[in-house]
Write a protein that holds these residues in place. Structure first.
Motif, PDB file in Angstrom:
ATOM      1  N   THR A  10       1.017  -1.145   0.067  1.00 42.37           N
ATOM      2  CA  THR A  10       0.091   0.052   0.158  1.00 42.37           C
ATOM      3  C   THR A  10       0.874   1.443   0.230  1.00 42.37           C
ATOM      4  O   THR A  10       0.552   2.224  -0.593  1.00 42.37           O
ATOM      5  CB  THR A  10      -0.778  -0.080   1.259  1.00 42.37           C
ATOM      6  OG1 THR A  10      -2.000  -1.228   1.094  1.00 42.37           O
ATOM      7  CG2 THR A  10      -1.540   1.440   1.555  1.00 42.37           C
ATOM      8  N   SER A  54       4.882   1.005   9.084  1.00 44.91           N
ATOM      9  CA  SER A  54       5.884   0.468  10.339  1.00 44.91           C
ATOM     10  C   SER A  54       7.016   1.088  10.483  1.00 44.91           C
ATOM     11  O   SER A  54       7.720   1.261  11.594  1.00 44.91           O
ATOM     12  CB  SER A  54       5.668  -1.027  10.094  1.00 44.91           C
ATOM     13  OG  SER A  54       6.643  -1.193   8.864  1.00 44.91           O
ATOM     14  N   THR A  78       9.542  -2.211   7.554  1.00 47.24           N
ATOM     15  CA  THR A  78       9.789  -3.302   6.531  1.00 47.24           C
ATOM     16  C   THR A  78      11.060  -3.825   6.074  1.00 47.24           C
ATOM     17  O   THR A  78      11.800  -2.610   5.482  1.00 47.24           O
ATOM     18  CB  THR A  78       8.616  -2.648   5.309  1.00 47.24           C
ATOM     19  OG1 THR A  78       7.384  -2.795   5.745  1.00 47.24           O
ATOM     20  CG2 THR A  78       8.429  -3.815   4.198  1.00 47.24           C
ATOM     21  N   VAL A 106      -4.241  -5.361  10.005  1.00 46.50           N
ATOM     22  CA  VAL A 106      -2.963  -5.820   8.978  1.00 46.50           C
ATOM     23  C   VAL A 106      -3.499  -5.184   7.801  1.00 46.50           C
ATOM     24  O   VAL A 106      -2.311  -4.343   7.378  1.00 46.50           O
ATOM     25  CB  VAL A 106      -3.109  -7.352   8.710  1.00 46.50           C
ATOM     26  CG1 VAL A 106      -2.395  -7.495   7.297  1.00 46.50           C
ATOM     27  CG2 VAL A 106      -2.483  -8.181   9.859  1.00 46.50           C
TER      28      VAL A 106
END
Ligand code: F6R
Length: 359
Positions: free
Chosen positions: A56, A103, A106, A152
């Motif tokens: 995304t 986050s 990654t 998620v």
């Protein structure tokens, strides 16, 4: 914890007006954009730009790259981190690499960042989690202020990334003495975005009704051109990951080069036509799918003629460059209700992790 919502995903979808407001807070004042940290970089000498991310966040990178190419006369490209890191890209101190990650952990994005730093690139990261590895490793970090994203499937992180990269690219244009004619309109549009998003959230019943079209379907096709293609990619990914319905994303003009062979009676097509220069063209491509029996849901603007369409959702008046935000809200709701309808574990889809720390 879920604040009265059935799932974290739905809660986070509904948190978007506030998340966008928080991300803009203190960064826009009339026509002035405050991103002072960028002064740490030497943006004047940049002659090549890479936008790099995964999933995304990569879609937010495609959006950022489209705005960059529209306004700034420096070659740029958006690359998936898992490809970029192995591609031996041309990088030196005149290269700017922009990393986008909710986050900030990654693995592929972090490895790409480290590789580009070793080669001397200037680096910016757009990150949601404070103090995360990607934020610590980059020269400048701009935080999306979406708050913790637990589900998620990424929702509020994405729309806040879109808002923040719009500011970033406008600011970069300014630092490079490039005039963007619609700057005031875009800033005003961003400030109004929380209300626009709320208006889209009010369409939840309608999206639930449309999601039920997928009841006996195993596939869906998302179609659009230009910036609508960002929404198309994101809508298809969201549907796949939470409902497990196979979804493909196509440029409207590419359909006739192959994929239209897949369209048959009751195939679900979700079409976006919000970009004024190409909306009529998209609509005529989509009419071809209707002629083959497709069940089409069309998302378009208030004044776009679409007389042949039965299921039409019109987004409020926003600048076309910002339309991807309200469209995304509708597609998130669509994916969510499709997943609920199929009895999926919406917050924890099978085979997926919130933070992909393996390569
Ligand atoms: C999709 C999704 C993933 C992430 C991707 C990158 O809904 O959540 O595609 O966007 O794994 O994660 P971050 O942004 O944490 O680097």
């Amino acid at each position: 914890q879920k604040g009265g919502y059935d799932t974290f995903m739905l809660k986070e979808i509904y948190e978007q007006p506030e998340a966008i407001r928080e991300t803009l807070r203190g960064r826009v004042e009339k026509e002035k954009i405050h991103l002072e940290d960028l002064e740490k970089l030497d943006l004047e000498k940049i002659n090549r730009v890479y936008f790099v991310a995964c999933g995304t966040a990569w879609h937010a990178g495609i959006y950022a790259n489209s705005l960059f190419q529209k306004w700034i006369d420096v070659p740029s490209i958006c690359v998936a981190a898992s490809e970029f890191r192995y591609s031996d890209p041309h990088i030196d101190d005149k290269t700017l690499c922009v990393y986008i990650s909710q986050s900030g952990e990654t693995a592929d994005t972090l490895a790409a960042l480290k590789m580009s730093k070793e080669k001397g690139a200037q680096t910016i990261s757009i990150v949601n989690v404070l103090g995360s590895s990607i934020s610590r490793a980059s020269d400048v970090t701009l935080y999306t202020c979406a708050g913790p994203e637990i589900a998620v499937a990424s929702t509020k992180a994405f729309t806040t990334q879109l808002a923040l990269v719009t500011l970033l690219i406008l600011k970069m244009a300014e630092l490079r003495h490039t005039t963007v004619d619609c700057k005031a309109e875009l800033l005003e549009g961003l400030k109004r975005m929380p209300e626009v998003v709320s208006e889209m959230l009010d369409k939840h019943e309608l999206m639930k009704q449309y999601a039920a079209f997928l009841k006996n379907q195993e596939d869906a096709y998302f179609i659009g051109r230009q910036l609508d293609y960002v929404s198309v990619l994101e809508g298809a990914l969201k549907l796949k990951e939470v409902s497990y319905v196979h979804a493909d994303a196509y440029f409207a003009g590419e359909l006739k080069h192959g994929a239209i062979a897949l369209i048959e009676k009751d195939t679900v097509v979700i079409a976006m036509a919000t970009q004024p220069e190409v909306a009529a063209k998209t609509i005529s491509n989509i009419e071809e799918t209707m002629a083959r029996g497709a069940n089409v849901i069309l998302i378009t603007t208030k004044d776009q003629p679409a007389p042949k369409f039965k299921y039409v959702i019109r987004i409020p008046d926003v600048h076309p460059l910002l339309a991807v935000i309200p469209v995304t809200i509708l597609l998130q709701l669509f994916a969510y209700y499709a997943a609920v309808e199929k009895g999926r574990d919406v917050d924890k889809p099978r085979n997926l992790a919130k933070s992909v720390t393996v390569e």
